[in-house]
Design a protein around this motif. Structure first.
Motif, PDB file in Angstrom:
ATOM      1  N   GLY A   7       0.681  -1.583   0.276  1.00 26.72           N
ATOM      2  CA  GLY A   7      -0.072   0.008  -0.060  1.00 26.72           C
ATOM      3  C   GLY A   7       0.654   1.303   0.400  1.00 26.72           C
ATOM      4  N   ALA A   8       1.774   1.461   0.370  1.00 28.52           N
ATOM      5  CA  ALA A   8       2.716   2.021   1.347  1.00 28.52           C
ATOM      6  C   ALA A   8       3.179   2.179  -0.133  1.00 28.52           C
ATOM      7  CB  ALA A   8       4.149   2.203   1.812  1.00 28.52           C
ATOM      8  N   ALA A   9       4.061   1.448  -0.738  1.00 24.96           N
ATOM      9  CA  ALA A   9       4.387   1.737  -2.442  1.00 24.96           C
ATOM     10  C   ALA A   9       3.300   2.379  -3.262  1.00 24.96           C
ATOM     11  CB  ALA A   9       5.677   0.157  -3.269  1.00 24.96           C
ATOM     12  N   ILE A  10       2.470   1.951  -3.903  1.00 23.25           N
ATOM     13  CA  ILE A  10       1.397   1.831  -4.402  1.00 23.25           C
ATOM     14  C   ILE A  10       0.802   3.614  -4.337  1.00 23.25           C
ATOM     15  CG2 ILE A  10      -1.278   1.908  -4.543  1.00 23.25           C
ATOM     16  CD1 ILE A  10      -0.518  -0.762  -4.154  1.00 23.25           C
ATOM     17  N   THR A  11       0.855   4.322  -2.924  1.00 25.91           N
ATOM     18  CA  THR A  11       1.208   5.064  -2.114  1.00 25.91           C
ATOM     19  C   THR A  11       1.917   6.224  -3.321  1.00 25.91           C
ATOM     20  OG1 THR A  11      -0.518   4.818  -0.439  1.00 25.91           O
ATOM     21  CG2 THR A  11       0.433   7.294  -1.269  1.00 25.91           C
ATOM     22  N   LEU A  12       3.060   5.994  -2.683  1.00 25.20           N
ATOM     23  CA  LEU A  12       4.432   6.447  -3.381  1.00 25.20           C
ATOM     24  C   LEU A  12       4.112   6.480  -4.263  1.00 25.20           C
ATOM     25  CD1 LEU A  12       6.634   8.258  -1.859  1.00 25.20           C
ATOM     26  CD2 LEU A  12       7.820   6.246  -1.587  1.00 25.20           C
ATOM     27  N   ILE A  13       4.255   5.900  -5.557  1.00 21.22           N
ATOM     28  CA  ILE A  13       4.031   5.379  -7.104  1.00 21.22           C
ATOM     29  C   ILE A  13       3.266   6.384  -7.862  1.00 21.22           C
ATOM     30  CG2 ILE A  13       4.011   4.746  -9.333  1.00 21.22           C
ATOM     31  CD1 ILE A  13       4.923   2.149  -7.659  1.00 21.22           C
ATOM     32  N   SER A  14       1.738   6.243  -7.259  1.00 23.38           N
ATOM     33  CA  SER A  14       0.766   7.084  -7.345  1.00 23.38           C
ATOM     34  C   SER A  14       0.967   8.960  -7.296  1.00 23.38           C
ATOM     35  CB  SER A  14      -0.709   7.318  -6.677  1.00 23.38           C
ATOM     36  OG  SER A  14      -2.179   8.300  -6.829  1.00 23.38           O
ATOM     37  N   LEU A  15       1.267   9.341  -5.815  1.00 26.61           N
ATOM     38  CA  LEU A  15       1.823  10.755  -5.914  1.00 26.61           C
ATOM     39  C   LEU A  15       3.306  11.215  -7.242  1.00 26.61           C
ATOM     40  CD1 LEU A  15       2.358   9.991  -2.132  1.00 26.61           C
ATOM     41  CD2 LEU A  15       0.852  11.561  -3.455  1.00 26.61           C
ATOM     42  N   ILE A  16       4.091  10.400  -6.855  1.00 25.85           N
ATOM     43  CA  ILE A  16       5.594  10.527  -7.631  1.00 25.85           C
ATOM     44  C   ILE A  16       5.351  10.459  -9.196  1.00 25.85           C
ATOM     45  CG2 ILE A  16       7.612  10.359  -8.235  1.00 25.85           C
ATOM     46  CD1 ILE A  16       8.070   8.937  -5.611  1.00 25.85           C
TER      47      ILE A  16
END
Length: 97
Positions: A49-58
């Motif tokens: 979930g953290a990876a998905i959020t970070l990818i989405s943001l960046i």
């Protein structure tokens, strides 16, 4: 030394929506995350979930698009982003085992 920015061409492009309103994401443009982006991503309940959020943001894509990434694309993006959060290569990786 590692790159500060990278464009990953997706193995499996992600399509959000249907018909004429559909948006296809064929690549992810990633860069070094900011402290605020890392903080938002760490609020997730799981490491995925953290990876998905970070990818989405960046990459500036909707979270629903990031959620549809195939595993290989997710791993490639996450490997790049993890390079900024690690302290650097371990002693073994640096040849000092």
């Amino acid at each position: 030394m590692f790159e500060e920015e990278i464009t990953i061409t997706l193995i499996k492009p992600v399509v959000i929506g249907k018909g004429d309103a559909a948006i296809t994401y064929e690549e992810l443009k990633l860069r070094e995350p900011t402290a605020g982006e890392i903080e938002k991503a760490t609020r997730a309940d799981t490491s995925v979930g953290a990876a998905i959020t970070l990818i989405s943001l960046i990459a500036a894509i909707p979270r629903t698009a990031a959620e549809k990434l195939c595993k290989r694309d997710l791993v490639a993006a996450n490997n790049f982003l993890e390079g900024f959060t690690d302290a650097g290569p371990s002693e073994v990786e640096a040849g000092q085992s």
